[in-house]
Enzyme design. Structure first.
Site, PDB file in Angstrom:
ATOM      1  N   LYS A   1       0.866  -1.183   0.000  1.00  0.00           N
ATOM      2  CA  LYS A   1       0.000   0.000   0.000  1.00  0.00           C
ATOM      3  C   LYS A   1       0.902   1.232   0.000  1.00  0.00           C
ATOM      4  CE  LYS A   1      -3.834   1.921   2.756  1.00  0.00           C
ATOM      5  NZ  LYS A   1      -4.717   1.667   3.922  1.00  0.00           N
TER       6      LYS A   1
ATOM      7  N   SER B   1      -9.491   1.370   2.979  1.00  0.00           N
ATOM      8  CA  SER B   1      -8.663   2.195   2.113  1.00  0.00           C
ATOM      9  C   SER B   1      -7.553   1.429   1.391  1.00  0.00           C
ATOM     10  CB  SER B   1      -8.015   3.328   2.925  1.00  0.00           C
ATOM     11  OG  SER B   1      -7.148   2.792   3.922  1.00  0.00           O
TER      12      SER B   1
ATOM     13  N   SER C   1      -9.741  -0.788   7.066  1.00  0.00           N
ATOM     14  CA  SER C   1      -9.113  -0.593   5.756  1.00  0.00           C
ATOM     15  C   SER C   1      -8.345  -1.785   5.208  1.00  0.00           C
ATOM     16  CB  SER C   1      -8.171   0.612   5.802  1.00  0.00           C
ATOM     17  OG  SER C   1      -8.916   1.788   5.902  1.00  0.00           O
TER      18      SER C   1
END
Lengths: 470, 65
Positions: A86, A161, A185
């Site tokens: 990420k 996310s 997330s």
């Protein structure tokens, strides 16, 4: 048959399978890396899961791993395995954008602890993955990078996310990924993309070198296509780190040891009353799939115990209050200097924190203490909690309504507030062929228990074997 | 019961926080701010006088880094 289709067999291997194949010399780290890069090149134009692809670095790492294998210098089960991160994990010499114009060209000069640990384990970094801007709000339409799409249906959001991590794994672009989780997330995109994601106990995995959203709620953790793969990744990144103020100095067990022990006699608590029916409640198709998952757990020997869901429901309010207050505190200076560099969604969410007082924040932290006690008291009666990961299937980009999202229960927030480990595992599909996730939460530092339940469920069902048609 | 926030309240608070926000910005923010205040009211109702905030300061942690 195209080479992309042929490479699917390699790209969708589980980490444990890929690792065994590398040791047998069925293929090399270079073969795995090239297969992933080829597939990303061919298909990521539809998904936008990657922000930065580090192809040359990956090839160099793969060649090095190949040499190490040839000279008998094995580094363990992640050696030679291509992964992705990420884009809020700081990577030395590789830009780290947080999917934002604010950090569009930022190149950190050090690696996050988790990144260093994966590097030491011999993984190959394919690149940095798209996300919700600063891990906050929703998919950004006005960020410098396109929003990530759901591989199961491109019209739908992948959840966030850690959206790029979920989409890239479901699409067979990498074997494992790291996400971060402040309110769900890791687990939400795992559920929406039909993969496995684990939010470990608060303090289990170092957050040093991860751009913060909310210091007291942020967790780092693994995402993969199977429970066993998540356990392997967690093994590599877990452990005390003096550089993270919240890091817990506790022993790290072997997360693979108890995986196959089954769940006979395990007590599974379902905090349904006062939570599942909160406001707009749970989508009917999602609850049907969840109830079927409970039947599977029962058939595996578990006992289902219904619990009061009210403290879990209220936990979301404390989580949201703390999150926006801490996020505003972190971003305030940058916001005041360059407000228009933030996307509209994240700008609005961050600003909500400007209107909370210190007393409001401390009220939420006092409520956190009370709710933590109430929620954990249930562990006298049950061994784990089970709930759907998300209250409804992923929205379409067109039909996304942030106000409605706030009127649905959050099944993930309470486990950030309490810091309990929680895993999402695929548990079925809606009639529209969108994945649904089952979430299992366990007592603090009992990731092994959550993994054991998820593994037993996964092995008894076929959902993790399905692949999106891309 | 606490007074509900208005656009004027937001304008005053925004100025105090050093933020320059347009009327449109304030209008967009108002529902979220109201929701946040309602959330805090619910939380206030569940805490007991003895509940301390989570995340207390630990004096011995100063030399960790």
């Amino acid at each position: 048959m195209s080479t992309v289709v042929k490479s699917n067999d390699l790209c969708y291997l589980a980490i444990a399978e890929a690792s065994a194949g590398l040791r047998r010399k069925d293929y090399s780290p270079v073969d795995l890396t090239e297969a992933c890069l080829e597939r990303i090149e061919a298909l990521d134009g539809k998904l936008h899961s990657f922000i930065t692809i580090t192809a040359e670095r990956a090839r160099a790492q793969a060649r090095r791993a190949e040499q190490e294998f040839a000279s008998g210098k094995g580094r363990g089960p992640l050696h030679g395995i291509p992964i992705a991160l990420k884009d809020l994990y700081m990577t030395k010499g590789i830009r780290t954008t947080c999917h934002s114009a604010v950090l569009e060209k930022w190149v950190p000069d050090y690696d996050a602890t988790a990144v260093l640990k994966l590097d030491e384990a011999g993984t190959i970094l394919l690149g940095k993955l798209g996300m919700h801007e600063f891990a906050f709000g929703g998919p950004s339409v006005d960020a410098p990078f396109p929003a990530v799409r759901n591989p199961w249906n491109l019209a739908h959001i992948p959840g966030g996310s850690s959206s790029g991590s979920g989409a890239a794994l479901a699409a067979g672009f990498c074997y494992g990924a790291l996400g971060s989780d402040t309110g769900g997330s890791i687990r939400t995109p795992s559920a929406h993309c039909g993969i496995v994601g684990l939010k470990p106990t608060y303090g289990r995995v170092s957050r040093y070198g991860i751009v913060p959203l909310s210091w007291s709620l942020d967790h780092a953790g693994p995402m993969a296509r199977s429970v066993e793969d998540c356990a392997l990744l967690l093994q590599a990144i877990a452990g005390y780190d003096a550089k993270d103020a919240a890091s817990a100095n506790v022993p790290v067990p072997d997360f693979g040891t108890g995986l196959r022990e089954g769940i006979k006699g395990l007590r599974v608590g379902v905090p349904r009353a006062g939570w599942f029916d909160e406001n707009l409640g749970v989508d009917a198709a999602t609850e049907t799939v969840f109830n079927q998952a409970l039947e599977v757990l029962k058939n595996l020997g578990a006992l289902i115990v219904e619990l009061d869901g009210k403290p879990f429901s209220i936990a979301r309010k404390a989580n949201q209050t703390i999150l926006v207050a801490e996020a505003y505190a972190y971003h305030k200076k940058t916001y005041q200097e360059t407000p228009m560099k933030f996307g509209s969604t994240v700008r609005r969410r961050i600003l909500e924190g400007a209107f909370l007082s210190a007393a409001d924040y401390l009220t939420a932290q006092r409520a956190r203490s009370a709710l933590n006690e109430q929620i954990r008291a249930n562990f006298k009666r049950v061994d784990v909690f089970a709930v759907p990961t998300a209250p409804r299937p992923p929205d379409t980009f067109e039909g996304m309504d942030p106000n409605e999202q706030n009127l649905r229960p959050s099944f993930t927030n309470p486990f950030n507030l309490t810091g309990l480990p929680a895993i999402s595992v695929p548990c079925g599909f809606t009639p529209d062929n969108l994945p649904v996730g089952l979430q299992i939460a366990a007592p603090p530092f009992e990731e092994s228990t959550a993994l054991r339940v998820a593994y037993a469920y996964e092995q008894a069902t076929p959902w993790h074997e399905r692949r999106p048609a891309l | 019961m606490a007074k509900e926030f208005t656009i004027e309240d937001l304008r005053v608070l925004a100025n105090l926080a050093g933020l320059t926000l347009s009327d449109d910005d304030l209008q967009r923010l108002l529902p979220g701010v109201k929701r946040a205040q309602q959330q805090v009211a619910v939380l206030r109702a569940i805490i007991a006088p003895g509940d301390e905030p989570a995340g207390v300061f630990i004096a011995s942690d100063g030399d960790r880094k």
